[in-house]
Design an enzyme around this catalytic site. Structure first.
Site, short mmCIF file in Angstrom:
data_model
loop_
_atom_site.label_atom_id
_atom_site.label_comp_id
_atom_site.label_asym_id
_atom_site.label_seq_id
_atom_site.Cartn_x
_atom_site.Cartn_y
_atom_site.Cartn_z
N ARG A 16 62.63 89.87 21.87
CA ARG A 16 63.17 89.25 23.08
C ARG A 16 62.05 88.76 23.97
O ARG A 16 61.86 87.58 24.17
CB ARG A 16 64.06 90.26 23.83
CG ARG A 16 64.92 89.65 24.95
CD ARG A 16 64.19 89.46 26.25
NE ARG A 16 63.65 90.69 26.80
CZ ARG A 16 62.83 90.73 27.85
NH1 ARG A 16 62.46 89.60 28.47
NH2 ARG A 16 62.33 91.88 28.29
N ASP A 17 61.24 89.65 24.49
CA ASP A 17 60.19 89.29 25.43
C ASP A 17 59.14 88.40 24.77
O ASP A 17 58.56 87.53 25.43
CB ASP A 17 59.53 90.56 25.97
CG ASP A 17 58.65 90.30 27.17
OD1 ASP A 17 58.86 89.28 27.85
OD2 ASP A 17 57.75 91.11 27.43
N HIS A 210 56.24 99.19 31.13
CA HIS A 210 56.13 97.88 30.46
C HIS A 210 54.86 97.21 30.97
O HIS A 210 54.79 96.83 32.14
CB HIS A 210 57.38 97.07 30.82
CG HIS A 210 57.43 95.70 30.22
ND1 HIS A 210 58.39 95.33 29.30
CD2 HIS A 210 56.68 94.59 30.43
CE1 HIS A 210 58.23 94.06 28.97
NE2 HIS A 210 57.19 93.58 29.65
N HIS A 212 51.69 94.33 30.43
CA HIS A 212 51.13 93.15 29.79
C HIS A 212 49.61 93.29 29.73
O HIS A 212 49.00 93.89 30.61
CB HIS A 212 51.54 91.89 30.55
CG HIS A 212 52.96 91.48 30.29
ND1 HIS A 212 53.31 90.25 29.81
CD2 HIS A 212 54.12 92.17 30.43
CE1 HIS A 212 54.62 90.18 29.66
NE2 HIS A 212 55.14 91.34 30.04
N CYS A 243 54.80 85.73 30.48
CA CYS A 243 55.70 85.39 31.57
C CYS A 243 55.48 83.93 31.94
O CYS A 243 54.33 83.52 32.13
CB CYS A 243 55.43 86.29 32.77
SG CYS A 243 56.34 85.82 34.26
N ASN A 252 53.06 92.08 25.89
CA ASN A 252 52.88 93.52 26.13
C ASN A 252 51.73 94.05 25.29
O ASN A 252 51.17 93.35 24.45
CB ASN A 252 54.14 94.29 25.71
CG ASN A 252 55.37 93.80 26.42
OD1 ASN A 252 55.30 93.00 27.33
ND2 ASN A 252 56.50 94.28 25.98
#
Length: 316
Positions: A16-17, A210, A212, A243, A252
């Site tokens: 997803r991310d 979470h 990054h 992002c 991540n």
């Protein structure tokens, strides 16, 4: 390592991310292969997609099909991001185990990313909770507070505002909350300070961290969060993702890198690192031209006889 939890859960969010940030659209059959291989490698929590309008994120349009497949795997917790009540209703109908509702503590980022203020999102979580309860299902609702350590659009995000958002999410019905360094501004000092406050506020309902790796501090930030008792982290295979409001941000912490570090710390994850590396290698062939991150796949395992990991280097 007695200061840290003895067991840590990694939630794979690359599907997803990671994929939502790429231009490539991975075919559904490849995503199913990814789910199966991740499960075989020991991952038991996977965020398979997002219930957003398909025209907004065509990379994730097949999320219902992925949920249906993932639910056939015993013991797998299937999560998905939902931006609003409509998305939550679709996810609930599909039988998702956990809904992640993103909230940006940065007012500017919230408007840019969701077209809602933080308080608008909090109110929406209340409506999602009512819909979940009316459906009579056991799906968990997780309020994820992003830009918790700063924002490329707003700059400073006050810690008091982060804590206010966490408390409000719990008050309106979120089962759990999590903290995210959405744009990669966090360092270990800030992580230790903010997660300590969050643990005092939410206790065991502080579900996940979470991070990054924008400035190379994701693993250091994980260690800082571990020191506060957090035992679950989002990770992305190959570190893919980012992002859209954080230019240059990598995804991540790479799943394989974090699993390797935790193994060295004798913290149990239940993950097969060689299988993760093999899956990453397959993913690079499925997504040609995309940028991958992480150090373990590039450098290989160290040749140390008797180490907790195998003694042969792995190829990228």
């Amino acid at each position: 390592m007695s200061l840290y939890p003895s067991r840590v859960v990694l939630r794979e969010v690359g599907m997803r991310d990671g994929l939502q940030s790429l231009s490539s659209v991975l075919p559904t059959e490849r995503k199913i292969e990814w789910i199966d291989a991740a499960y075989a490698a020991g991952l038991r929590e996977i965020e398979v997609g997002s219930f957003v309008p398909p025209e907004r994120l065509p990379q994730l349009a097949d999320t219902p099909a992925l949920v249906a497949h993932a639910r056939t795997l015993p013991g797998l917790s299937v999560s998905a991001l939902v931006p609003n009540l409509k998305g939550a209703e679709r996810a609930l109908a599909c039988g998702v185990d956990r809904l992640l509702v993103p909230l940006s503590a940065s007012h500017a980022h919230s408007l840019a990313n969701l077209r809602k203020t933080p308080d608008d999102v909090i109110a929406e979580v209340g409506r999602i909770r009512a819909a979940r309860d009316a459906a009579g299902v056991k799906t968990k609702i997780e309020g994820g507070v992003g830009t918790a350590f700063g924002c490329t659009l707003q700059g400073v995000v006050p810690e008091a505002e982060v804590m206010r958002c966490l408390a409000a999410l719990l008050d309106v019905g979120a089962d759990d909350v999590s903290l995210a360094d959405t744009v990669g501004y966090a360092g270990p000092g800030a992580v230790s300070r903010l997660f300590t406050q969050a643990r005092a506020l939410a206790g065991e309902r502080l579900w996940c961290g979470h991070f990054h790796d924008t400035r190379g501090l994701a693993l250091a930030n994980v260690i800082a969060a571990l020191g506060t008792g957090v035992d679950r982290f989002d990770t992305s295979l190959g570190g893919i993702g980012g992002c859209p409001h954080a230019p240059g941000a990598s995804g991540n912490a790479a799943t394989e890198d974090l699993a390797f570090m935790l193994d060295d710390m004798q913290i149990v994850t239940g993950l097969d690192i060689d299988a993760l590396l093999a899956l990453r290698a397959r993913l690079t062939t499925w997504l040609p031209g995309e940028t991958f991150h992480g150090a373990l796949a590039r450098a290989g395992r160290p040749l140390l006889t008797g180490a907790s990991w195998t003694t042969l280097p792995s190829a990228a």
